[in-house]
Design a protein around this motif. Sequence first.
Motif, PDB file in Angstrom:
ATOM      1  N   VAL A 127       0.707  -1.147  -0.126  1.00  0.00           N
ATOM      2  CA  VAL A 127      -0.018  -0.167   0.129  1.00  0.00           C
ATOM      3  C   VAL A 127       1.015   1.370  -0.002  1.00  0.00           C
ATOM      4  O   VAL A 127       1.589   1.209   0.925  1.00  0.00           O
ATOM      5  CB  VAL A 127      -1.084   0.135   1.074  1.00  0.00           C
ATOM      6  CG1 VAL A 127      -1.519   1.381   1.412  1.00  0.00           C
ATOM      7  CG2 VAL A 127      -1.948  -1.131   1.116  1.00  0.00           C
ATOM      8  N   ASP A 128       0.839   1.802  -1.169  1.00  0.00           N
ATOM      9  CA  ASP A 128       1.543   3.309  -1.177  1.00  0.00           C
ATOM     10  C   ASP A 128       2.887   3.198  -0.857  1.00  0.00           C
ATOM     11  O   ASP A 128       3.504   3.859  -0.174  1.00  0.00           O
ATOM     12  CB  ASP A 128       1.019   4.356  -0.137  1.00  0.00           C
ATOM     13  CG  ASP A 128      -0.563   4.801  -0.500  1.00  0.00           C
ATOM     14  OD1 ASP A 128      -0.928   4.536  -1.600  1.00  0.00           O
ATOM     15  OD2 ASP A 128      -1.136   5.140   0.397  1.00  0.00           O
ATOM     16  N   GLU A 129       3.492   2.081  -1.658  1.00  0.00           N
ATOM     17  CA  GLU A 129       4.882   1.861  -1.453  1.00  0.00           C
ATOM     18  C   GLU A 129       5.592   2.244  -2.863  1.00  0.00           C
ATOM     19  O   GLU A 129       5.006   1.866  -4.043  1.00  0.00           O
ATOM     20  CB  GLU A 129       5.328   0.419  -1.056  1.00  0.00           C
ATOM     21  CG  GLU A 129       4.845  -0.088   0.460  1.00  0.00           C
ATOM     22  CD  GLU A 129       5.270  -1.398   0.625  1.00  0.00           C
ATOM     23  OE1 GLU A 129       5.772  -2.186  -0.280  1.00  0.00           O
ATOM     24  OE2 GLU A 129       4.711  -1.955   1.617  1.00  0.00           O
ATOM     25  N   PRO A 130       6.894   2.669  -2.702  1.00  0.00           N
ATOM     26  CA  PRO A 130       7.423   2.922  -4.084  1.00  0.00           C
ATOM     27  C   PRO A 130       7.902   1.601  -4.841  1.00  0.00           C
ATOM     28  O   PRO A 130       8.252   0.634  -4.103  1.00  0.00           O
ATOM     29  CB  PRO A 130       8.758   3.744  -3.771  1.00  0.00           C
ATOM     30  CG  PRO A 130       9.083   3.178  -2.442  1.00  0.00           C
ATOM     31  CD  PRO A 130       7.596   3.052  -1.778  1.00  0.00           C
ATOM     32  N   VAL A 131       7.756   1.617  -6.198  1.00  0.00           N
ATOM     33  CA  VAL A 131       8.397   0.649  -7.064  1.00  0.00           C
ATOM     34  C   VAL A 131       9.934   0.673  -6.768  1.00  0.00           C
ATOM     35  O   VAL A 131      10.713  -0.551  -6.645  1.00  0.00           O
ATOM     36  CB  VAL A 131       7.912   0.919  -8.347  1.00  0.00           C
ATOM     37  CG1 VAL A 131       8.643  -0.422  -9.214  1.00  0.00           C
ATOM     38  CG2 VAL A 131       6.747   0.635  -8.650  1.00  0.00           C
TER      39      VAL A 131
END
Length: 228
Positions: A114-118
Motif C-alpha cells: 500500500v502506497d510503496e515505491p516501486v
Amino acid sequence: MPSPSPSSPSSPPSPAKVLVTGFEPFDGETVNPSWLAVRSLAEAPPAGVDLATAELSCVFGTAIEDLRAAVEATSPDLVLCVGQAGGRHGLTVERVAVNVDDARIPDNAGRQPVDEPVVEGGPAAYFASLPLKACVAAAREAGVPAAVSQTAGTFVCNHVFYGLAHLIATERPALRGGFVHVPYVPEQVVDRAAPSMSVRDIATGLSAIVTAALTTTTDLRVTGGATH
C-alpha cells in the motif's frame, strides 16, 4: 589495366530483436490473455523481427526480476510488456508508469503493498519510449480497437512497466520499451458482463504495435488524450 574486382553482395539487414512479455493468471483466473496472445504472436512474428517471449510472475518484486533476466538473456532492441486489464474494450498503449505500488488485491504470493515505491528514490514517473499514437493507429489499421491509456494502474502491470522504464533510464539507454494492456478473452466473460477480444485479434494488434514501434521515428501528432 587490371579488371575491377567484383562487388561483394550486401548482407541482408539483421532482424530487430524484440522481447514481448505476458503474465501468468492471477486473481482466481485460469488464463491470462496477455500470455495467450504473446504465445500466439510468437507463432507468427512480424516480418524482420527476431522475437523472444517471457512469462512474468504476477508478484511484486519477482516480476521485475523475471523481466530483468529476460532482458539480459536476449539483449533486445525493443521490449513490449503486455498485461490484462479486464473491463477495457480494446488494446491500450500506456503513456506513463508511476512509482507507486498500491494493490487493491493481493498478488499471487499474497503480497499487497500500500502506497510503496516501486523503486525507492526513483523518479515519480516515466513516459513510455514508444510512438504511442503511431502504435494505436497501426493496431486500428489492422482492424483491432486500440487507444492511448493515461494510467497503467498501481498493481503488478504498472510495477513492471516502471521497472522496465527505470532499467532503460539507468542501465540500458539504447533500449526502447513500453506497456500494452489487453482485454479479457471470451472464455473469461461467460458468466459476467464485460467486454472481451479473441486471442487472435489481440495478437494481430500486438504485431502491428511492434512493427510501428520499430519503424516509426516521429510519433503522429493526433488527438489521444483524456478529459478525465
